[in-house]
Design an enzyme around this catalytic site. Structure first.
Site, short mmCIF file in Angstrom:
data_model
loop_
_atom_site.label_atom_id
_atom_site.label_comp_id
_atom_site.label_asym_id
_atom_site.label_seq_id
_atom_site.Cartn_x
_atom_site.Cartn_y
_atom_site.Cartn_z
N ASP A 1 0.84 -1.20 0.00
CA ASP A 1 0.00 0.00 0.00
C ASP A 1 0.87 1.24 0.00
O ASP A 1 2.01 1.23 0.50
CB ASP A 1 -0.94 0.04 1.20
CG ASP A 1 -2.13 0.97 0.98
OD1 ASP A 1 -3.20 0.47 0.60
OD2 ASP A 1 -1.96 2.19 1.13
N ASP B 1 3.74 2.77 -4.18
CA ASP B 1 2.67 3.04 -5.14
C ASP B 1 2.69 1.94 -6.20
O ASP B 1 3.70 1.76 -6.90
CB ASP B 1 2.92 4.41 -5.77
CG ASP B 1 1.81 4.86 -6.70
OD1 ASP B 1 1.00 4.00 -7.13
OD2 ASP B 1 1.75 6.05 -7.03
N ASP C 1 -8.12 -4.24 -3.53
CA ASP C 1 -9.32 -3.54 -3.06
C ASP C 1 -9.12 -2.03 -3.12
O ASP C 1 -9.80 -1.27 -2.43
CB ASP C 1 -9.65 -3.98 -1.62
CG ASP C 1 -11.00 -3.46 -1.16
OD1 ASP C 1 -11.90 -3.32 -2.00
OD2 ASP C 1 -11.15 -3.20 0.06
N LYS D 1 -11.28 -4.53 -7.23
CA LYS D 1 -12.42 -3.62 -7.20
C LYS D 1 -12.63 -3.00 -8.57
O LYS D 1 -11.68 -2.70 -9.30
CB LYS D 1 -12.20 -2.52 -6.16
CG LYS D 1 -13.35 -1.54 -6.04
CD LYS D 1 -13.11 -0.54 -4.91
CE LYS D 1 -13.18 -1.21 -3.57
NZ LYS D 1 -13.07 -0.25 -2.45
#
Length: 289
Positions: A80, A96, A121, A161
């Site tokens: 993350d 990133d 997600d 997602k």
């Protein structure tokens, strides 16, 4: 807004605290797994856009279950942009996923294409401009998928997602080039008013001419041009008689227990409002009552 009214607002927010999960999003992955059995035979997992770590918590629990115990060494890598509090058994990379250096660090952990499952997600900070938000989300998904093509084993799985906008079929048709099955899943934890869904891609089988390249955009690959736009299955996940994320419930969910407020499992470790909290702690800011 007081604590009680905040708890009353969202039943899955409360259930996450009662279940010691870091965020309500844990139940999205749980409900998708209940429908599609994501973790059978899975030992190596990449969790992209992982903070605050609720999906990594679910993965850790599933991989530690009896069906996987004693077969092969478990490897979970969580990534993350934001710092994340440690989780036992989870390797963390802060970076990133749209940057080459972060992608290379992830690939290094899975040398030889050993990841069975790649999760993402992640979502951008929405602006309220649907077309722009959907475009940025698609780019984030493609960055995650580009990493997946460099680490997934044959017949591996990718779950990410997805914002279901007007151009979503173009993106899905590209993903279908790499997998035998592509399904759109909508867990009951995800609000009906949200354009959020999840794309589940099973049985990784890339085109013969495709060579993974972390520097190369998937949409620019010649083998992906002129893709058809077929129909894709849509599956609602979660028990239909279970809680509804769009409904407000009483604080006491069961007759046998009384409601008790619980603090979040993991508070943010580097929130943007940390300076304000520091001033408040030092009594330099007077709170209003």
């Amino acid at each position: 807004m007081g604590k009680s009214s905040r708890d009353k607002r969202d039943v899955f927010y409360r259930l996450a605290k009662e279940g010691n999960f870091r965020a309500r999003s844990a139940y999205k992955l749980i409900q998708i797994d209940e429908e599609f059995d994501l973790f059978t035979g899975v030992f190596h997992v990449v969790d992209l856009c992982a903070a605050p770590g609720s999906w990594s918590q679910v993965v850790s629990q599933r991989l530690a279950s009896d069906k996987n115990e004693g077969e092969r060494a478990v490897k979970i890598v969580a990534v993350d942009l934001q710092a994340m509090a440690p989780l036992p058994g989870v390797v963390q990379i802060q970076g990133d996923i749209t940057k080459k250096g972060t992608a290379e660090a992830i690939i290094e952990h899975f040398e030889g294409k050993s990841a069975h499952l790649v999760l993402c997600d992640g979502a951008p900070d929405v602006t309220g401009l649907p077309d722009f938000d959907e475009y940025v989300q698609a780019q984030l998904l493609l960055a995650a998928f580009n990493i997946a093509t460099n680490v997934l084993v044959p017949e591996g799985t990718f779950l990410a997602k997805l914002f279901c906008g007007k151009d979503v079929l173009v993106l899905l048709s590209h993903l279908q080039k790499f997998f035998k099955e592509v399904v759109i899943a909508k867990p009951r934890t995800s609000r009906n008013s949200s354009i959020e869904s999840f794309v589940l891609c099973k049985t990784y089988c890339p085109p013969l001419q495709y060579v993974p390249n972390i520097d190369k955009s998937l949409l620019g690959s010649p083998e992906l041009l002129d893709s058809p736009h077929p129909r894709f299955p849509f599956k609602a996940c979660g028990n239909q008689i279970s809680y509804d994320s769009d409904t407000t419930y009483p604080l006491q969910l069961e007759d046998s227990t009384s409601y008790e407020y619980r603090e979040p499992e993991q508070a943010p470790i580097s929130p943007p409002y940390a300076h304000f909290l520091s001033l408040q702690h030092n009594h330099k800011i007077r709170t209003l009552h």
